[in-house]
Design a protein around this motif. Structure first.
Motif, mmCIF file in Angstrom:
data_model
loop_
_atom_site.group_PDB
_atom_site.id
_atom_site.type_symbol
_atom_site.label_atom_id
_atom_site.label_comp_id
_atom_site.label_asym_id
_atom_site.label_seq_id
_atom_site.Cartn_x
_atom_site.Cartn_y
_atom_site.Cartn_z
ATOM 1 N N HIS A 197 0.836 -1.207 0.000
ATOM 2 C CA HIS A 197 0.000 0.000 0.000
ATOM 3 C C HIS A 197 0.863 1.246 0.000
ATOM 4 C CE1 HIS A 197 -3.770 2.093 0.457
ATOM 5 N NE2 HIS A 197 -3.324 2.718 1.528
ATOM 6 N N VAL A 256 -3.651 10.616 11.970
ATOM 7 C CA VAL A 256 -2.990 9.521 11.265
ATOM 8 C C VAL A 256 -1.674 9.198 11.956
ATOM 9 C CG1 VAL A 256 -1.974 8.714 9.104
ATOM 10 C CG2 VAL A 256 -4.015 10.170 9.054
ATOM 11 N N GLU A 257 -1.519 7.949 12.386
ATOM 12 C CA GLU A 257 -0.229 7.486 12.883
ATOM 13 C C GLU A 257 0.662 7.232 11.669
ATOM 14 O OE1 GLU A 257 -1.138 3.976 15.058
ATOM 15 O OE2 GLU A 257 -2.249 5.021 16.631
ATOM 16 N N ASN A 300 1.780 10.680 15.587
ATOM 17 C CA ASN A 300 0.586 10.944 14.779
ATOM 18 C C ASN A 300 0.452 12.429 14.496
ATOM 19 O OD1 ASN A 300 -0.183 11.586 17.440
ATOM 20 N ND2 ASN A 300 -2.280 10.870 17.183
ATOM 21 N N SER A 351 2.029 -1.901 9.193
ATOM 22 C CA SER A 351 0.785 -1.462 9.835
ATOM 23 C C SER A 351 0.594 0.050 9.758
ATOM 24 C CB SER A 351 0.760 -1.905 11.296
ATOM 25 O OG SER A 351 1.795 -1.269 12.030
ATOM 26 N N LEU A 352 1.596 0.781 9.275
ATOM 27 C CA LEU A 352 1.521 2.228 9.155
ATOM 28 C C LEU A 352 1.554 2.633 7.682
ATOM 29 C CD1 LEU A 352 4.026 3.260 11.983
ATOM 30 C CD2 LEU A 352 1.525 3.206 12.115
ATOM 31 N N PRO A 353 0.890 3.764 7.371
ATOM 32 C CA PRO A 353 0.145 4.668 8.236
ATOM 33 C C PRO A 353 -1.189 4.061 8.668
ATOM 34 C CG PRO A 353 -0.092 5.333 5.963
ATOM 35 C CD PRO A 353 0.913 4.220 5.969
ATOM 36 N N ARG A 354 -1.708 4.554 9.803
ATOM 37 C CA ARG A 354 -2.954 4.027 10.348
ATOM 38 C C ARG A 354 -3.824 5.193 10.817
ATOM 39 N NH1 ARG A 354 -0.993 0.026 13.362
ATOM 40 N NH2 ARG A 354 -0.419 1.436 15.046
ATOM 41 N N THR A 402 -7.194 7.153 12.527
ATOM 42 C CA THR A 402 -8.194 7.058 13.590
ATOM 43 C C THR A 402 -9.198 8.192 13.380
ATOM 44 O OG1 THR A 402 -6.666 6.075 15.197
ATOM 45 C CG2 THR A 402 -8.596 7.190 16.085
ATOM 46 N N VAL A 448 -5.549 7.475 3.189
ATOM 47 C CA VAL A 448 -4.616 6.467 3.703
ATOM 48 C C VAL A 448 -4.873 5.155 2.985
ATOM 49 C CG1 VAL A 448 -3.862 5.198 5.726
ATOM 50 C CG2 VAL A 448 -4.473 7.612 5.937
#
Length: 325
Positions: free
Chosen positions: A16, A122-123, A274, A311-314, A316, A325
């Motif tokens: 991604h 965004v983390e 973040n 697992s990043l970016p993630r 919320t 994202v």
């Protein structure tokens, strides 16, 4: 030093992230500082974007993100950098009026700013905790000889070892939490309190690093990227208390620290940076572009000593349409 599950380069950022990077021209960073901030000058000029960020990312924004973002968009990054606790306080009392807010503790930003200043973030990067040291000091020589850091630390003179101010900065309270977890890990009764009686609390991260570089301090508890920024020798703490392993989140959470001024209780948790755009931003469009740039250019973050795993970016919360994202 970095486990295979945590180390990231441009071959391991995930499909991604690679798709996003391929949509952009690979950018080179300038050696000059383009994004330097001037205190009190966070303005509404649409050719600039103001950033209020955790101090540990000052070098990252000034030397990596800022120049590259301006080269691509023509928008200058004007940054100010403080302990993340102080950043949240400045936003809350409107002492500062940034477009983009960046925290070294993702949960801290959500706890303090959601509902009034933002409802999303965004983390975008992770980090680890350890010891940056001066190899020409007795502490540094003993560390390089392989002696356990926790034994050497208790044998230092008062003030030889620095930590951040835990009331102002997650770097500081993570140091305290690491001491607590190390006490349990090695069965060292009273280790946390004994070490806290010896360390020097330094609220200014550049000053803390300068002290170690000059040899006036032997070492400091720092993030990996801070040591990279300064070309400083660094010993990463074990996974049990380096706050870099998501699978150990429950263990990290057994250590807490409550700040004196706000009475905020920070629970130990993995280090995650973040970013969000302030609902009161003067330049929200530029802010959204900058957050998107953080998402789309993980190679710049890795060059700066941070990590960006699959697992990043993630995200919320509900992201604005301008951020993808």
């Amino acid at each position: 030093m970095w486990g295979e599950d945590k180390q990231v380069n441009m071959n391991h950022t995930g499909d991604h992230a690679r798709d996003r990077v391929h949509r952009r021209t690979v950018l080179t960073t300038s050696s000059s500082v383009i994004g330097l901030g001037i205190a009190g000058c966070l303005g509404a000029d649409t050719s600039t974007v103001s950033v209020l960020s955790a101090g540990s990312l000052a070098h990252t924004f000034e030397y990596h993100i800022g120049p590259a973002f301006e080269a691509e968009t023509g928008i200058e990054v004007r940054g100010e950098y403080y302990g993340a606790n102080a950043v949240m306080r400045m936003v809350e009392d409107r002492t500062k009026h940034p477009d983009v807010i960046v925290s070294a503790d993702a949960t801290l930003l959500r706890d303090r700013l959601y509902g009034e200043f933002t409802d999303w973030d965004v983390e975008f990067a992770a980090n680890s905790l350890g010891i940056g040291y001066n190899e020409n000091t007795r502490f540094g020589q003993r560390l390089e000889d392989g002696e356990p850091w926790y034994e050497i630390a208790l044998d230092t003179d008062e003030g030889d070892l620095s930590i951040g101010d835990p009331d102002l900065d997650p770097l500081g309270y993570r140091a305290v939490q690491a001491f607590e977890l190390a006490e349990r890990e090695y069965g060292l009764e009273g280790f946390r309190d004994d070490l806290l009686a010896l360390v020097h609390e330094e609220p200014d991260e550049p000053q803390m690093m300068a002290g170690v570089e000059s040899g006036s301090r032997a070492a400091a508890i720092v993030y990996h990227n801070m040591a990279v920024d300064h070309g400083m020798p660094f010993v990463e703490f074990p996974e049990a208390y380096n706050f870099a392993t998501p699978e150990l989140a429950d263990q990290y959470a057994t250590a807490e620290f409550t700040t004196d001024e706000e009475g905020y209780t920070a629970v130990g948790r993995p280090i995650l940076y973040n970013a969000t755009v302030n609902d009161e931003a003067d330049a929200p469009d530029a802010g959204h572009q900058l957050v998107q740039f953080l998402i789309d250019t993980p190679e710049l973050l890795v060059d700066a000593g941070l990590t960006v795993g699959d697992s990043l970016p993630r995200p919320t919360g509900t992201l604005p349409e301008a951020v993808d994202v």
